[in-house]
Design a protein around this motif. Structure first.
Motif, PDB file in Angstrom:
ATOM      1  N   ILE A  49       0.855  -1.189   0.000  1.00 46.87           N
ATOM      2  CA  ILE A  49       0.000   0.000   0.000  1.00 46.87           C
ATOM      3  C   ILE A  49       0.887   1.234   0.000  1.00 46.87           C
ATOM      4  N   VAL A  67      -2.047   9.135   4.384  1.00 41.88           N
ATOM      5  CA  VAL A  67      -3.407   8.774   3.978  1.00 41.88           C
ATOM      6  C   VAL A  67      -4.422   9.626   4.739  1.00 41.88           C
ATOM      7  N   VAL A 114      -7.518   2.612   6.355  1.00 43.36           N
ATOM      8  CA  VAL A 114      -6.533   1.924   5.523  1.00 43.36           C
ATOM      9  C   VAL A 114      -5.976   0.708   6.253  1.00 43.36           C
ATOM     10  N   GLY A 134      -5.188   3.783  -0.701  1.00 42.59           N
ATOM     11  CA  GLY A 134      -5.470   2.722   0.248  1.00 42.59           C
ATOM     12  C   GLY A 134      -6.924   2.706   0.656  1.00 42.59           C
ATOM     13  N   GLU A 135      -7.548   3.896   0.769  1.00 37.52           N
ATOM     14  CA  GLU A 135      -8.953   3.966   1.141  1.00 37.52           C
ATOM     15  C   GLU A 135      -9.834   3.294   0.098  1.00 37.52           C
TER      16      GLU A 135
END
Length: 214
Positions: free
Chosen positions: A43, A117, A123, A92-93
């Motif tokens: 990620i 993020v 995440v 990542g979300e």
């Protein structure tokens, strides 16, 4: 759901920084990936700096990176890697609505990404959900410090630092977020990438391994 980000100035700065990393940071990257095997989800691949450090016991790396300029560099690094690596432009979300694969992964890797993020808790929960039971999260992140440096971090986060450095937040308690998501942290340590007297808010790193309970 936002699936990409746009930080062109920071992306170019990150590429330059990634190509001149210290030996200490490169050793930390190698340590973070040592012993991995099977399928890995990375990620926040950045410029693909991790790719050269994956051991040959890894059969596939599925890497996501939301910044278009960094994706270009990551794909070039993937082409030179000794293990199969694919790079997709996504946050990542976005894993919640657009999974990285239909099968669970043996490991998830986060390196210098959870500071940037928008939703670190979300995440890390996605990292947990994408792992097979018994799979590992490997993390290498700069983290919240105590004392005077912690005060500098909070001031940096409240002013210009996130805007200049791709939404980087320096005072996040990342390991607490990892535990709250259900991970069991098996090994963890702190290290300094610069002398403690240097007042740079990203000097203290956490490196560790956490497991999704079987």
């Amino acid at each position: 759901m936002t699936t990409t980000v746009h930080h062109p100035l920071f992306a170019r700065l990150w590429v330059a920084m990634s190509s001149h990393e210290t030996d200490h940071l490169r050793r930390l990257r190698a340590e973070n990936l040592a012993g991995l095997s099977g399928r890995v989800l990375e990620i926040g691949a950045g410029a693909g700096t991790n790719f050269e450090f994956y051991p040959d016991t890894v059969t596939e790396v599925v890497a996501i990176e939301p910044e278009a300029h960094l994706v270009e560099h990551a794909r070039r690094a993937a082409a030179q890697a000794s293990v199969p690596v694919s790079v997709t432009e996504k946050t990542g979300e976005a894993l919640a609505d657009d999974p990285a694969g239909s099968q669970p992964f043996d490991a998830v890797v986060c390196s210098l990404v959870l500071c940037t993020v928008l939703d670190p808790e979300g995440v890390v929960r996605q990292a947990f959900s994408h792992l097979r039971p018994g799979g590992e999260l490997r993390y290498l992140e700069h983290v919240a410090s105590d004392g005077g440096l912690g005060r500098i971090q909070r001031a940096a986060d409240a002013t210009v630092w996130p805007r200049l450095f791709g939404n980087c937040h320096t005072h996040r308690d990342t390991e607490s977020v990892i535990r709250a998501a259900g991970f069991e942290v098996s090994t963890a340590r702190r290290t300094w990438t610069l002398p403690k007297w240097v007042p740079l808010p990203v000097s203290e790193f956490a490196i560790g391994r956490a497991t999704r309970p079987a």
